[in-house]
Design a protein around this motif. Structure first.
Motif, PDB file in Angstrom:
ATOM      1  N   VAL A  73       5.082  38.405  -5.804  1.00  0.00           N
ATOM      2  CA  VAL A  73       5.771  37.918  -4.611  1.00  0.00           C
ATOM      3  C   VAL A  73       5.016  36.682  -4.159  1.00  0.00           C
ATOM      4  CG1 VAL A  73       6.318  38.356  -2.191  1.00  0.00           C
ATOM      5  CG2 VAL A  73       6.574  40.189  -3.867  1.00  0.00           C
ATOM      6  N   GLU A  74       5.724  35.573  -3.942  1.00  0.00           N
ATOM      7  CA  GLU A  74       5.010  34.342  -3.583  1.00  0.00           C
ATOM      8  C   GLU A  74       5.915  33.442  -2.751  1.00  0.00           C
ATOM      9  OE1 GLU A  74       1.574  33.161  -4.165  1.00  0.00           O
ATOM     10  OE2 GLU A  74       2.607  32.087  -2.575  1.00  0.00           O
ATOM     11  N   GLN A  75       5.364  32.909  -1.663  1.00  0.00           N
ATOM     12  CA  GLN A  75       6.136  31.999  -0.815  1.00  0.00           C
ATOM     13  C   GLN A  75       5.843  30.542  -1.165  1.00  0.00           C
ATOM     14  OE1 GLN A  75       8.386  32.936   1.273  1.00  0.00           O
ATOM     15  NE2 GLN A  75       7.819  34.788   2.375  1.00  0.00           N
ATOM     16  N   ASN A  76       4.693  30.324  -1.778  1.00  0.00           N
ATOM     17  CA  ASN A  76       4.322  28.956  -2.129  1.00  0.00           C
ATOM     18  C   ASN A  76       5.077  28.548  -3.393  1.00  0.00           C
ATOM     19  OD1 ASN A  76       3.028  26.703  -3.278  1.00  0.00           O
ATOM     20  ND2 ASN A  76       1.168  27.153  -2.093  1.00  0.00           N
ATOM     21  N   LEU A  77       6.087  27.699  -3.195  1.00  0.00           N
ATOM     22  CA  LEU A  77       6.990  27.407  -4.306  1.00  0.00           C
ATOM     23  C   LEU A  77       6.319  26.614  -5.423  1.00  0.00           C
ATOM     24  CD1 LEU A  77      10.293  26.756  -2.348  1.00  0.00           C
ATOM     25  CD2 LEU A  77       9.442  28.871  -3.367  1.00  0.00           C
ATOM     26  N   LYS A  78       5.280  25.855  -5.060  1.00  0.00           N
ATOM     27  CA  LYS A  78       4.524  25.157  -6.100  1.00  0.00           C
ATOM     28  C   LYS A  78       3.892  26.162  -7.053  1.00  0.00           C
ATOM     29  CE  LYS A  78       2.680  21.233  -3.506  1.00  0.00           C
ATOM     30  NZ  LYS A  78       1.368  20.676  -3.148  1.00  0.00           N
ATOM     31  N   VAL A  79       3.334  27.194  -6.471  1.00  0.00           N
ATOM     32  CA  VAL A  79       2.704  28.234  -7.290  1.00  0.00           C
ATOM     33  C   VAL A  79       3.757  28.929  -8.136  1.00  0.00           C
ATOM     34  CG1 VAL A  79       1.417  30.394  -7.237  1.00  0.00           C
ATOM     35  CG2 VAL A  79       0.811  28.554  -5.652  1.00  0.00           C
TER      36      VAL A  79
ATOM     37  N   ALA B  56       8.959  36.537 -10.640  1.00  0.00           N
ATOM     38  CA  ALA B  56       8.768  36.272  -9.206  1.00  0.00           C
ATOM     39  C   ALA B  56       9.789  37.032  -8.371  1.00  0.00           C
ATOM     40  CB  ALA B  56       8.892  34.783  -8.938  1.00  0.00           C
ATOM     41  N   VAL B  57       9.333  37.545  -7.243  1.00  0.00           N
ATOM     42  CA  VAL B  57      10.242  38.112  -6.252  1.00  0.00           C
ATOM     43  C   VAL B  57      10.224  37.151  -5.073  1.00  0.00           C
ATOM     44  CG1 VAL B  57      10.737  40.055  -4.737  1.00  0.00           C
ATOM     45  CG2 VAL B  57       9.747  40.463  -6.993  1.00  0.00           C
ATOM     46  N   LEU B  58      11.379  36.564  -4.782  1.00  0.00           N
ATOM     47  CA  LEU B  58      11.435  35.535  -3.739  1.00  0.00           C
ATOM     48  C   LEU B  58      12.349  35.968  -2.604  1.00  0.00           C
ATOM     49  CD1 LEU B  58      11.908  32.474  -6.153  1.00  0.00           C
ATOM     50  CD2 LEU B  58       9.756  33.380  -5.229  1.00  0.00           C
ATOM     51  N   GLY B  59      12.289  35.222  -1.521  1.00  0.00           N
ATOM     52  CA  GLY B  59      13.142  35.519  -0.368  1.00  0.00           C
ATOM     53  C   GLY B  59      12.416  35.182   0.911  1.00  0.00           C
ATOM     54  N   ARG B  60      13.219  35.046   1.984  1.00  0.00           N
ATOM     55  CA  ARG B  60      12.620  34.681   3.281  1.00  0.00           C
ATOM     56  C   ARG B  60      11.745  35.795   3.822  1.00  0.00           C
ATOM     57  NH1 ARG B  60      17.449  30.992   5.355  1.00  0.00           N
ATOM     58  NH2 ARG B  60      18.847  31.558   3.656  1.00  0.00           N
ATOM     59  N   ASN B  61      11.112  35.536   4.951  1.00  0.00           N
ATOM     60  CA  ASN B  61      10.270  36.554   5.583  1.00  0.00           C
ATOM     61  C   ASN B  61      11.094  37.772   5.996  1.00  0.00           C
ATOM     62  OD1 ASN B  61       8.555  33.856   6.930  1.00  0.00           O
ATOM     63  ND2 ASN B  61       7.578  35.397   5.670  1.00  0.00           N
TER      64      ASN B  61
ATOM     65  N   LEU C 150       0.334  46.072 -16.264  1.00  0.00           N
ATOM     66  CA  LEU C 150       1.182  45.296 -15.352  1.00  0.00           C
ATOM     67  C   LEU C 150       0.373  45.001 -14.095  1.00  0.00           C
ATOM     68  CD1 LEU C 150       4.023  44.238 -14.375  1.00  0.00           C
ATOM     69  CD2 LEU C 150       4.399  46.524 -13.443  1.00  0.00           C
ATOM     70  N   LEU C 151       0.493  43.762 -13.603  1.00  0.00           N
ATOM     71  CA  LEU C 151      -0.122  43.424 -12.317  1.00  0.00           C
ATOM     72  C   LEU C 151       0.994  43.245 -11.301  1.00  0.00           C
ATOM     73  CD1 LEU C 151      -2.840  40.698 -13.035  1.00  0.00           C
ATOM     74  CD2 LEU C 151      -3.221  42.995 -12.127  1.00  0.00           C
ATOM     75  N   ILE C 152       0.812  43.840 -10.125  1.00  0.00           N
ATOM     76  CA  ILE C 152       1.776  43.654  -9.046  1.00  0.00           C
ATOM     77  C   ILE C 152       1.032  42.947  -7.925  1.00  0.00           C
ATOM     78  CG2 ILE C 152       3.221  44.829  -7.359  1.00  0.00           C
ATOM     79  CD1 ILE C 152       3.829  46.932  -9.386  1.00  0.00           C
ATOM     80  N   VAL C 153       1.427  41.719  -7.640  1.00  0.00           N
ATOM     81  CA  VAL C 153       0.630  40.879  -6.733  1.00  0.00           C
ATOM     82  C   VAL C 153       1.525  40.374  -5.599  1.00  0.00           C
ATOM     83  CG1 VAL C 153      -0.915  38.911  -6.593  1.00  0.00           C
ATOM     84  CG2 VAL C 153      -0.742  40.176  -8.737  1.00  0.00           C
ATOM     85  N   ASP C 154       1.127  40.664  -4.369  1.00  0.00           N
ATOM     86  CA  ASP C 154       1.955  40.346  -3.199  1.00  0.00           C
ATOM     87  C   ASP C 154       1.342  39.199  -2.384  1.00  0.00           C
ATOM     88  OD1 ASP C 154       3.782  40.386  -1.149  1.00  0.00           O
ATOM     89  OD2 ASP C 154       3.598  42.521  -0.720  1.00  0.00           O
TER      90      ASP C 154
END
Ligand SMILES: Nc1ncnc2c1ncn2[C@@H]1O[C@H](COP(=O)(O)OP(=O)(O)OP(=O)(O)O)[C@@H](O)[C@H]1O
Ligand SMILES: [Mg+2]
Lengths: 292, 238
Positions: B184-190, B33-38, B150-154
């Motif tokens: 990259v995902e903002q939904n922390l549940k996911v 996962a790549v995380l971080g604010r907007n 490899l899948l790169i999913v934003d």
């Protein structure tokens, strides 16, 4: 009434010539963001190539004349492909430099063609029927007008079919919408770049042979004169839209003829006013997408 | 050995430095996962390593340097990219969108049709007229039609209703069984449901690397890096 019909058909014929340049301009700009100022030279070169065929083997019979059209189209396509490969491609994504180099190419190629064929018009003729007239409701219409209109419609239909039914056409349509996403699907969009130049050059080259029938001569400057109006047509039609270019070409050609006759030779002025109105009221043109 | 290795990646958009000296590794399997604010440069990092924006630094895929390859060649090494905001071709039909995306001689049509029956019943519809969820399905289908390494999913769940979020999450979970994913995902549940390792970005730089669950279980770390209260209390996507 006779005059009106003559003006309408002549306007459509002139519009057909504009379309043969504008279609390529529009596809090239739509896909690549390149303003191609050398596009008029593709037409001129096609005209000279057709003239050379006529001079060597004649163009009085239809097979000869059709050969001249094919050679003119091929010459335009070749010139255009080389332009893309040698001048545009090395400047990938540098739109200002790309536009400037096409300005340079346009000037240099006109000078070169003057060097080869001279600056004076070279008179050409085609099948005899083209210099005869057909009467429609009393109006005596030179037959070459019908050839121009037929040629433009055939090119339009051919291009639309190509875009709709081939994989390259699919890539071009997708690329006009979102070029970087096309590359992100693993597709080398540069092949499509060369291809749109080739198609645009083909249409312009055919336009060159047809234009020399309409004007009765070919000269190094015919492309440049038509190019200005083709640019206007491209903008009015909407950058990237072939159907838009076709509609705009018809409107501009007819309006120009009507204004020249009924409003004391103000055809060019009226076209510029139309352009200004479209830019103010509908900046994306009749059928245009967002500019990019 | 890791599948994708990024070293000192820098990237600019419109003259502005948006990725600054980013380094990380993506292992051979699982979801990273790549995380971080907007606006911290997550999408830009993905675009930079795919060559979609001007970049410098070292990127290697399966041991092979790819930082100088054009995008289409990088993709053809076997990468499926699902961009932020779908980026489907609105003027093309669903069928044309899918056809354009097929790079393999034997695309996985049956598998994709089974995953997304809804879009296969709308093949002749213009993709621009699909709902947001359906557009995301097309975007995912485009990537899954090919056999990727490899899948790169934003942000695949951005702006989707909870039910579709679950569906997307399930699709990714299933895909992750056979192919590693950089997500990259903002939904922390996911994230919690899918991810193993994570990389946290801030201001175009990596500020934390570690395990996603450890990060999300720590109130302090999630507050510090993501500016939200810990995702630890809500576990999984039902
Ligand atoms: N086309 C652009 N022109 C100018 N600045 C841009 C452009 N695209 C991105 N940026 C800037 O680059 C920075 C990083 O953007 P990026 O999209 O990578 O962030 P992100 O982490 O993906 O954010 P989000 O979570 O909102 O998607 C932001 O400050 C953004 O404003
Ligand atoms: Mg983003």
């Amino acid at each position: 009434m006779e005059t009106l019909i003559l003006l309408l058909v002549t306007g459509l014929g002139l519009g057909a010539l504009y379309f043969l340049i504008a279609s390529g301009l529009s596809l090239i700009y739509g896909l690549m963001g390149v303003l191609n100022f050398a596009h008029g030279s593709f037409l001129t070169f096609g005209g000279f190539a057709g003239m050379e065929i006529a001079r060597r083997i004649g163009a009085e019979t239809w097979p000869q004349f059709i050969l001249a059209i094919i050679v003119g189209g091929a010459a335009g396509a070749l010139f255009a492909s080389l332009t893309e490969l040698l001048l545009i491609r090395p400047l990938y994504l540098r739109h200002i430099e790309q536009a400037l180099i096409t300005v340079g190419l346009s000037l240099a190629s006109v000078a070169l063609m003057e060097g080869i064929w001279g600056a004076d018009p070279i008179y050409v003729s085609g099948p005899a029927i083209l210099s005869e007239v057909t009467e429609i409701a009393g109006a005596r219409i030179p037959n070459d007008r019908f050839l121009l209109i037929f040629g433009a419609v055939a090119i339009l239909v051919g291009m639309l079919a190509f875009l709709r039914y081939t994989r390259f056409g699919l890539i071009i349509r997708a690329g006009v919408e979102n070029r970087s996403m096309v590359t992100a699907l693993g597709i080398d969009v540069r092949t499509a770049f060369t291809l749109v130049f080739a198609i645009g050059g083909l249409a312009a080259g055919i336009g060159g042979v047809l234009a020399s029938q309409y004007f009765g001569y070919v000269s190094p400057h015919i492309g440049g004169t038509l190019l200005i109006f083709a640019f206007i047509v491209t903008i009015i039609g909407g950058l990237g839209s072939l159907v838009g270019a076709a509609i705009a070409a018809a409107i501009v050609g007819v309006l120009q003829q009507l204004a020249n006759f009924y409003l004391g030779g103000t055809g060019d002025l009226i076209v510029v006013i139309l352009l200004a109105a479209v830019l103010l009221l509908r900046p994306t043109g009749l059928l245009g997408k967002r500019a990019h | 050995m890791s599948l994708l290795s990024v070293k000192n990646l820098h990237a600019k958009i419109a003259g502005q430095q948006v990725v600054e000296d980013v380094s990380f590794e993506v292992p051979e399997s699982g979801v990273t996962a790549v995380l971080g604010r907007n606006g911290v440069g997550k999408s830009s990092t993905l675009k930079a390593l795919l060559g979609l924006i001007e970049r410098s630094g070292e990127v290697s895929f399966d041991g092979k340097p790819i930082q100088n390859l054009p995008t289409h060649k990088i993709i053809r090494l076997g990468i499926g990219y699902v961009p932020e905001d779908r980026e489907i071709f609105a003027g093309l039909t669903v069928a044309e969108n899918l056809r354009l995306a097929e790079r393999d001689s034997k695309p996985n049509r049956e598998m994709v049709e089974e995953l997304f029956p809804d879009i296969y019943s709308r093949l002749s519809q213009r993709a621009g007229t699909l709902s947001g969820g359906q557009q995301q399905m097309v975007s995912l289908a485009r990537a899954l039609l090919n056999t990727n390494r490899l899948l790169i999913v934003d942000e695949p769940t951005k702006g989707l209703a909870p039910k579709i979020v679950t569906q997307v999450s399930e699709v990714l979970k299933k895909a992750a069984e056979t192919v590693p994913i950089l997500l990259v995902e903002q939904n922390l549940k996911v994230v919690k449901q899918l991810a193993g390792p994570c990389i946290v970005l801030e201001g175009g730089q990596v500020v934390h690397t570690g395990d996603s669950n450890e990060l999300l279980d720590s109130e302090e770390l999630t507050m510090k890096f993501l500016g939200v209260h810990g995702g630890g209390k809500e576990t999984g996507v039902s």
